[in-house]
Scaffold this active site. Structure first.
Site: not given
Ligand code: GDP
Ligand code: IMO
Ligand code: MG
Length: 429
Positions: A12, A15, A39-40, A223
């Site tokens: 998270d 990416k 979840g991107h 991840q």
């Molecule tokens: P990912 O899994 O690495 O793609 O990240 P996620 O989407 O799960 O979580 C990142 C969260 O941070 C999302 O809600 C994005 O909209 C938000 N986000 C990304 N870059 C920034 C930033 O520079 N500032 C803020 N405040 N939010 C950001």
């Molecule tokens: P993105 O791509 C954050 C974590 C789960 C758990 C562990 C194992 O959005 O960054 P799993 O269901 O993969 O067997 O769970 O990995 N986990 C993540 N945490 N971002 C993710 O993906 C994750 N995908 C798995 O919370 O701790």
């Molecule tokens: Mg994510």
């Protein structure tokens, strides 16, 4: 040009947003591993999009978006994501799914749930999307591949064996749980086949052709480094190789063709699920960062654990991914803090460690050593150049470059597409 993008921490990191930024000038994006545990998030003028299986460049019709063979794809999630895009007026004609990618089958999330249940207090905190069970079956060679959807006689025979002989006996004898009717499943998967057929391809010629054309290719890791099956905090990891090596096997792109490895890292640390998090903040500062950063899981809605920037983790991620560049995200989340901490190394039983130890019990009980820096206490969401950032904010970023031993080339100052600073490097030449 081929760029690998990998998470530097526990996921998270943002990416999705970084991919979206670079996608504008990309020709192809490949998701090499992971599944619907990811979840991107991408935020555009049309609102927020959260992608679990679809590559984060899917909103650009000119980008070929490939679900690579290292992915475990749940066809139900895929179809739902495609339908959700259509409801928003986007036709994902640019989607390609590798026929070698494995499927998360209906029983995999059930096993994920049951296995977490029997672990009790030692549960991992998985996303319960069936990821571990699907990868286990792939390695046991009883997995179903997306291409199998196109071979009904084969599906019939294999479902009879896997469901009838392997899964159902475990479900009844061990877990005293419901069983699966393989004939019902066959009908269900026939429907999935009808929906997914237009997207299923052998991606080898497609990827090789893109390489031959010197196309701009992004490998969208899911991840992150500390969740890597081998390099992460085992067993509190996911079941795939989330680092640069996994991006290669999961896409079929050879190491000799990679031009740049880029890690994405938050300006602080988060983790969702269990396992060590050395710099964890359990006080009101942690709550403040969680609220400001809306640190609640994209997939499961769980509150993310929060901590200061972990230098040893960032440095480790830079090294194991061979990263020459870092995208630093969510710097704006720290705007209001009077002081910000940076962990430089850990101390455990009188010894100093500059990287995360393999022994997770040591990692859990170590004492992080910090340098504290003054906060900038000003909003940076409107800044678009390095020079516009407050001096104290720039000093913080430079300190992070020092501890992570990498160049921070892209800085996120908010969730929207336009909220970033391109600092030193323009990607794709
Ligand atoms: P990912 O899994 O690495 O793609 O990240 P996620 O989407 O799960 O979580 C990142 C969260 O941070 C999302 O809600 C994005 O909209 C938000 N986000 C990304 N870059 C920034 C930033 O520079 N500032 C803020 N405040 N939010 C950001
Ligand atoms: P993105 O791509 C954050 C974590 C789960 C758990 C562990 C194992 O959005 O960054 P799993 O269901 O993969 O067997 O769970 O990995 N986990 C993540 N945490 N971002 C993710 O993906 C994750 N995908 C798995 O919370 O701790
Ligand atoms: Mg994510």
């Amino acid at each position: 040009m081929v760029i690998i993008i990998a998470g530097a921490q526990w996921g998270d990191e943002g990416k999705g947003k970084v991919i979206d930024l670079l996608a504008e000038r990309a020709d192809m994006i490949v998701r090499p591993q992971g599944g619907a545990n990811a979840g991107h998030t991408v935020v555009t003028e049309d609102g927020e999009f959260k992608f679990q299986l679809l590559p984060s460049g899917i909103l650009y019709p000119h980008v070929t978006c490939v679900i690579g063979h290292g992915v475990v794809a749940d066809p139900r999630v895929l179809i739902r994501e495609i339908d959700q895009l259509r409801e928003r007026g986007i036709e994902p004609d640019n989607l390609v799914i590798s026929e070698r990618a494995h499927m998360v089958m209906g029983y995999h999330p059930v096993f994920d749930q049951l296995e977490e249940g029997v672990r009790g207090d030692d549960r991992l905190g998985t996303t319960r999307r069936g990821i571990g069970p699907a990868y286990s079956d792939k390695i046991r060679r009883i997995g179903f591949r997306i291409g199998d959807l196109q071979k009904e006689a084969f599906m019939r025979k294999k479902l009879d064996f896997v469901v009838g002989q392997v899964k159902n006996p475990i479900l009844t004898d061990l877990y005293r749980d419901r069983t699966f009717d393989w004939e019902e499943m066959l009908a269900e998967y026939r429907d999935y086949a009808a929906r997914l057929n237009p997207y299923i391809r052998d991606i080898y010629p497609l990827v090789q052709d893109a390489l031959d054309r010197q196309a701009n290719i992004l490998l969208e890791g899911a991840q992150a480094t500390m969740l890597d099956l081998d390099l992460g905090t085992y067993p509190y990891v996911t079941s795939s190789n989330t680092t640069a090596g996994g991006a290669l096997t999961g896409s079929g792109i050879p190491p000799t063709r990679v031009d740049l490895s880029l890690v994405v890292c938050k300006a602080y640390t988060t983790r969702v699920g269990y396992g060590p998090l050395p710099t964890e903040l359990t006080d009101s500062t942690g709550d403040q960062i969680r609220e400001k950063g809306t640190e609640f899981g994209t997939v499961t809605g769980r509150a993310r654990r929060v901590g200061w920037f972990d230098g040893p983790v960032a440095r480790y991620a830079v090294r194991v991914n061979g990263a020459e560049s870092m995208a630093l995200t969510k710097l704006d989340v720290l705007d209001a803090l009077p002081e910000v901490g940076i962990c430089t190394d850990y101390e455990f039983r009188g010894r100093v460690h500059d990287h995360p130890m393999a022994n997770i019990s040591h990692l859990k009980h170590c004492s992080p050593r910090y340098v504290n820096m003054p906060g900038w206490q000003a909003p940076i969401g409107q800044c678009r150049t390095w020079d516009e950032l407050p001096t104290k904010c720039r000093a913080y970023v430079e300190a992070l470059e020092g501890v992570a031993e990498v160049s921070i080339d892209l800085i996120g100052v908010g969730p929207r597409r336009d909220q970033f600073i391109m600092r030193k490097r323009s990607f794709f030449g």
